[in-house]
Design an enzyme around this catalytic site. Structure first.
Site, short mmCIF file in Angstrom:
data_model
loop_
_atom_site.label_atom_id
_atom_site.label_comp_id
_atom_site.label_asym_id
_atom_site.label_seq_id
_atom_site.Cartn_x
_atom_site.Cartn_y
_atom_site.Cartn_z
N CYS A 43 -2.49 12.68 4.11
CA CYS A 43 -2.12 13.44 5.31
C CYS A 43 -3.28 14.30 5.83
N THR A 140 1.74 10.10 -5.94
CA THR A 140 0.47 9.41 -5.70
C THR A 140 0.40 8.70 -4.35
N SER A 142 0.64 6.50 -0.87
CA SER A 142 0.67 5.11 -0.40
C SER A 142 -0.71 4.67 0.06
N LEU A 183 -0.27 2.36 17.51
CA LEU A 183 -0.12 2.94 18.85
C LEU A 183 -0.81 4.30 18.96
N GLY A 269 1.73 -1.55 8.16
CA GLY A 269 2.58 -0.81 7.24
C GLY A 269 1.80 -0.31 6.04
N LEU A 317 6.71 9.84 5.53
CA LEU A 317 6.38 10.95 6.42
C LEU A 317 6.02 12.18 5.59
N HIS A 319 6.53 15.37 6.18
CA HIS A 319 7.56 16.42 6.03
C HIS A 319 8.66 15.97 5.08
N HIS A 442 14.67 28.68 31.72
CA HIS A 442 14.23 27.93 32.90
C HIS A 442 12.92 28.50 33.40
P1 FAD Z 1 -0.42 11.21 -0.17
O1 FAD Z 1 -0.63 12.13 0.94
O2 FAD Z 1 -0.80 9.79 -0.01
O3 FAD Z 1 -1.23 11.82 -1.40
C1 FAD Z 1 -1.36 11.18 -2.62
C2 FAD Z 1 -2.61 11.70 -3.32
O4 FAD Z 1 -2.57 11.26 -4.67
C3 FAD Z 1 -3.92 11.17 -2.75
O5 FAD Z 1 -4.76 12.25 -2.41
C4 FAD Z 1 -4.52 10.35 -3.88
O6 FAD Z 1 -5.94 10.49 -3.97
C5 FAD Z 1 -3.88 10.99 -5.09
N1 FAD Z 1 -3.78 10.11 -6.25
C6 FAD Z 1 -3.21 8.86 -6.31
N2 FAD Z 1 -3.25 8.39 -7.57
C7 FAD Z 1 -3.85 9.34 -8.32
C8 FAD Z 1 -4.15 9.44 -9.70
N3 FAD Z 1 -3.83 8.49 -10.57
N4 FAD Z 1 -4.78 10.57 -10.13
C9 FAD Z 1 -5.11 11.55 -9.26
N5 FAD Z 1 -4.82 11.53 -7.96
C10 FAD Z 1 -4.20 10.44 -7.50
N6 FAD Z 1 3.12 11.54 8.49
C11 FAD Z 1 3.70 12.46 9.29
O7 FAD Z 1 4.76 13.01 8.93
N7 FAD Z 1 3.15 12.82 10.49
C12 FAD Z 1 2.00 12.26 10.93
O8 FAD Z 1 1.53 12.60 12.02
C13 FAD Z 1 1.38 11.27 10.13
N8 FAD Z 1 0.24 10.69 10.53
C14 FAD Z 1 -0.36 9.75 9.73
C15 FAD Z 1 -1.51 9.14 10.19
C16 FAD Z 1 -2.13 8.18 9.41
C17 FAD Z 1 -3.39 7.52 9.92
C18 FAD Z 1 -1.59 7.84 8.13
C19 FAD Z 1 -2.28 6.82 7.26
C20 FAD Z 1 -0.45 8.45 7.67
C21 FAD Z 1 0.19 9.40 8.47
N9 FAD Z 1 1.37 10.03 8.07
C22 FAD Z 1 1.98 10.94 8.88
C23 FAD Z 1 2.00 9.72 6.77
C24 FAD Z 1 1.65 10.81 5.75
O9 FAD Z 1 0.24 10.89 5.64
C25 FAD Z 1 2.27 10.47 4.40
O10 FAD Z 1 3.66 10.29 4.56
C26 FAD Z 1 2.02 11.59 3.41
O11 FAD Z 1 0.64 11.83 3.24
C27 FAD Z 1 2.66 11.25 2.05
O12 FAD Z 1 2.41 12.30 1.18
P2 FAD Z 1 2.37 12.08 -0.39
O13 FAD Z 1 2.20 13.44 -0.98
O14 FAD Z 1 3.52 11.26 -0.83
O15 FAD Z 1 1.08 11.19 -0.69
P1 NAI Z 2 4.70 0.66 10.77
O1 NAI Z 2 5.69 0.22 9.79
O2 NAI Z 2 4.97 1.83 11.62
O3 NAI Z 2 4.33 -0.53 11.75
C1 NAI Z 2 3.85 -1.74 11.28
C2 NAI Z 2 4.08 -2.78 12.36
O4 NAI Z 2 3.39 -3.96 11.98
C3 NAI Z 2 5.55 -3.16 12.54
O5 NAI Z 2 5.84 -3.12 13.90
C4 NAI Z 2 5.63 -4.56 11.95
O6 NAI Z 2 6.61 -5.35 12.56
C5 NAI Z 2 4.23 -5.08 12.24
N1 NAI Z 2 3.77 -6.17 11.37
C6 NAI Z 2 4.03 -6.35 10.06
N2 NAI Z 2 3.39 -7.45 9.62
C7 NAI Z 2 2.71 -7.95 10.67
C8 NAI Z 2 1.84 -9.06 10.86
N3 NAI Z 2 1.53 -9.86 9.84
N4 NAI Z 2 1.32 -9.28 12.07
C9 NAI Z 2 1.62 -8.46 13.12
N5 NAI Z 2 2.43 -7.39 13.00
C10 NAI Z 2 2.96 -7.14 11.80
O7 NAI Z 2 3.35 0.87 9.92
P2 NAI Z 2 1.96 1.56 10.28
O8 NAI Z 2 1.80 1.70 11.74
O9 NAI Z 2 0.94 0.84 9.49
O10 NAI Z 2 2.16 3.00 9.67
C11 NAI Z 2 2.51 3.15 8.29
C12 NAI Z 2 3.34 4.36 8.11
O11 NAI Z 2 2.54 5.53 8.16
C13 NAI Z 2 4.40 4.58 9.17
O12 NAI Z 2 5.54 3.79 8.95
C14 NAI Z 2 4.69 6.03 9.02
O13 NAI Z 2 5.59 6.19 7.97
C15 NAI Z 2 3.34 6.60 8.64
N6 NAI Z 2 2.71 7.22 9.81
C16 NAI Z 2 3.38 8.20 10.47
C17 NAI Z 2 2.86 8.77 11.59
C18 NAI Z 2 3.65 9.81 12.31
O14 NAI Z 2 4.61 10.31 11.76
N7 NAI Z 2 3.27 10.18 13.53
C19 NAI Z 2 1.55 8.37 12.12
C20 NAI Z 2 0.95 7.31 11.37
C21 NAI Z 2 1.51 6.79 10.25
#
Ligand code: FAD
Ligand code: NAI
Length: 463
Positions: A43, A140, A142, A183, A269, A317, A319, A442
């Site tokens: 995150c 840990t 994703s 997107l 995904g 997510l 949160h 408003h």
């Molecule tokens: P993570 O944040 O993935 O943290 C896991 C941590 O564990 C990592 O730092 C990793 O290095 C560490 N780790 C793993 N294995 C080990 C190990 N064996 N020893 C030590 N450390 C280890 N979510 C939202 O709600 N709003 C958003 O706007 C949003 N935007 C996103 C944008 C992008 C580009 C991406 C990829 C994700 C986004 N997400 C968003 C999703 C959000 O980042 C994740 O849902 C969130 O980070 C999950 O938190 P987590 O604590 O489960 O794991």
């Molecule tokens: P996603 O699940 O949102 O979207 C993946 C899309 O790829 C889907 O529409 C699916 O149908 C499509 N897809 C799957 N296989 C495919 C293939 N072989 N060819 C073409 N399309 C294919 O996953 P995304 O965008 O990678 O994000 C991962 C997750 O990270 C989100 O689901 C969300 O949980 C989190 N995230 C949250 C954000 C936020 O809250 N604003 C911002 C970014 C990520």
């Protein structure tokens, strides 16, 4: 002797670091293992925060280039300093990750730097050093889902991590996956000048979101220059002198075509990350998708080992992960921590934003629930007109018999902030009538939520 803790959390993302802080607040001696050089997980380092920094900067750029003139503000030629934009993003990330380090210090959470392996219940080895704890939390997170035939190098074929680091605006960015990452990051590079093509397997974008919202959202993005190729899949990517050559075919079979891009973003995904944790050896159960299986109290099948966040089932997510972290810490302290999975908002931070909470119409239909719909467009709102931001609408779903709120879906300016009101109302078991009778200031965008609530009963005032 090994260091002794009440709780060791593995992973310092929003799930792990929040769990560690809450457990420390509740009097536990806590350590958090993190292998990354900075705290905060996906995150803060390569997810929510850097993407929002670039979304903000690119939105300002787009405003300056295309919309300020509508307000009578003539700027002249707008130039991009991408290196500076990226440096600002790095500063924002740094301030946030340092902030978590500071919070660990003030709450006396020990950061065990390195990779954690669970060697036995109650035992975590960090880069070979043994530590012991009464309880262990797996947080840990994703990682990006791979696609056979599309080999990521994080330079020209990138996941979100590489897409956040590009040092040149691609001429043609092809996004595989019409979901949240595709997107949001497609919007960033599109605003900065890239041609964006999204190849999506399904016949719609943002699956899981309300279908009507998705359709309207797609139309708005197309107006911004996005091209969508729905119902198609990418079967291979080859590097050529002209760029990356992608073979694309209809999802249901048909003629193969070739599309050339200079950068390809793979965003189909994310999947749970448990590599090297030692789960199989100690018998922690995972499901067919690799997620750690937990019960309603976040406990795995092995006593003393718990899991939260992206590594378990549910929306990926930040949160959701945070709330699970708090709930678990409270459960471990003998309290009654709880997460209401029926009221977890989701926001897509594009322009306009998409926000949702509760059930979609498709879900209610599938469940056979009778519901009423109230909709109101931003075009009929004075503030939205004053802002020049009239795309989209608010849609409220309420139980036909009891009027209890079942869901809300918003496409529009500041949708992510507006959805909080409905989430709050739903937590209190409110009806659409309750929201309609609240006095909304408003002129604000929040009046669109009130009007949609009135519309459930056919009594919207300004349309
Ligand atoms: P993570 O944040 O993935 O943290 C896991 C941590 O564990 C990592 O730092 C990793 O290095 C560490 N780790 C793993 N294995 C080990 C190990 N064996 N020893 C030590 N450390 C280890 N979510 C939202 O709600 N709003 C958003 O706007 C949003 N935007 C996103 C944008 C992008 C580009 C991406 C990829 C994700 C986004 N997400 C968003 C999703 C959000 O980042 C994740 O849902 C969130 O980070 C999950 O938190 P987590 O604590 O489960 O794991
Ligand atoms: P996603 O699940 O949102 O979207 C993946 C899309 O790829 C889907 O529409 C699916 O149908 C499509 N897809 C799957 N296989 C495919 C293939 N072989 N060819 C073409 N399309 C294919 O996953 P995304 O965008 O990678 O994000 C991962 C997750 O990270 C989100 O689901 C969300 O949980 C989190 N995230 C949250 C954000 C936020 O809250 N604003 C911002 C970014 C990520």
């Amino acid at each position: 002797m090994a260091d002794q803790f009440d709780l060791i959390v593995i992973g310092s993302g929003p799930g792990g670091y929040v769990c560690a802080i809450r457990a420390a607040q509740l009097g536990m001696k806590v350590a958090c293992v993190e292998k990354r050089a900075t705290l905060g997980g996906t995150c803060l380092n390569v997810g929510c925060i850097p993407s929002k920094a670039l979304l903000q900067s690119s939105e300002s750029f787009d405003d300056a280039a295309h919309h300020m003139a509508d307000h009578g503000i003539l700027i002249g030629e707008v130039k991009l300093d991408l290196a500076r934009m990226q440096a600002r993003k790095a500063d924002v990330v740094g301030a946030n990750t340092k902030g978590v380090e500071f919070l660990f210090k003030t709450n006396q959470v020990t950061w065990l730097k390195g990779t954690g392996v669970i060697t036995a219940p109650g035992k975590v080895s960090v880069d070979g050093t043994e530590n012991e704890a009464k309880n262990i939390v797996i947080a840990t997170g994703s990682e990006s889902m791979p696609l056979p035939g599309v080999d990521v190098d994080e330079k020209t074929i990138v996941t979100s991590t590489g897409a956040l680091e590009l040092d040149k605006v691609p001429e043609h960015l092809v996004v595989i996956g019409g979901g949240v990452i595709g997107l949001e990051l497609g919007s960033v590079w599109g605003r900065l000048g890239s041609k964006i093509t999204v190849i999506e397997f399904l016949d719609r974008i943002i699956p899981g979101n309300d279908g009507e919202i998705a359709k309207n959202f797609q139309r708005v993005l197309e107006k911004q220059g996005f091209t969508f190729k729905l119902g198609h899949k990418v079967t291979g990517a080859t590097k050529t002198d002209a760029g990356i050559s992608l073979t694309v075919e209809p999802a249901k079979g048909g003629d193969v075509e070739t599309i050339t891009a200079d950068v390809v973003l793979l965003a189909i995904g994310r999947r749970a990350y448990t590599e090297g944790l030692g789960l199989a050896a100690i018998g922690v159960e995972t499901d067919p998708r690799g997620r750690v299986v937990t019960n309603g109290h976040f406990a795995t099948n092995v006593a003393g080992i718990y899991a939260i966040g992206d590594v378990i089932a549910g929306p990926m997510l930040a949160h959701k992960a945070e709330d699970e972290g708090v709930a678990l810490a409270e459960i471990l302290a003998g309290q009654h921590g709880h997460v209401n999975y029926g009221v977890i908002p989701g926001v897509i931070y594009t322009w306009p934003e998409v926000a949702s909470v509760g059930k979609t119409e498709e879900e209610l239909k599938a469940e056979g629930v009778e519901y009423a719909v109230g909709k109101f467009p931003f075009t009929a709102n004075g503030r939205a007109r004053a802002m020049g931001m009239t795309d989209g609408f608010v849609k409220i779903l309420a139980d036909k018999r009891t009027d209890r709120l079942l869901g809300c879906h918003i496409l529009g300016p500041d949708a992510g902030t507006l959805i909080a009101e409905v989430a709050t109302a739903m937590e209190f078991g409110a009806s659409s009538e309750d929201v309609a009778r609240i006095c909304h200031a408003h002129p604000t965008l929040s009046e669109v939520v009130k009007e949609a609530a009135l519309a459930v009963d056919g009594r919207a005032l300004h349309i």
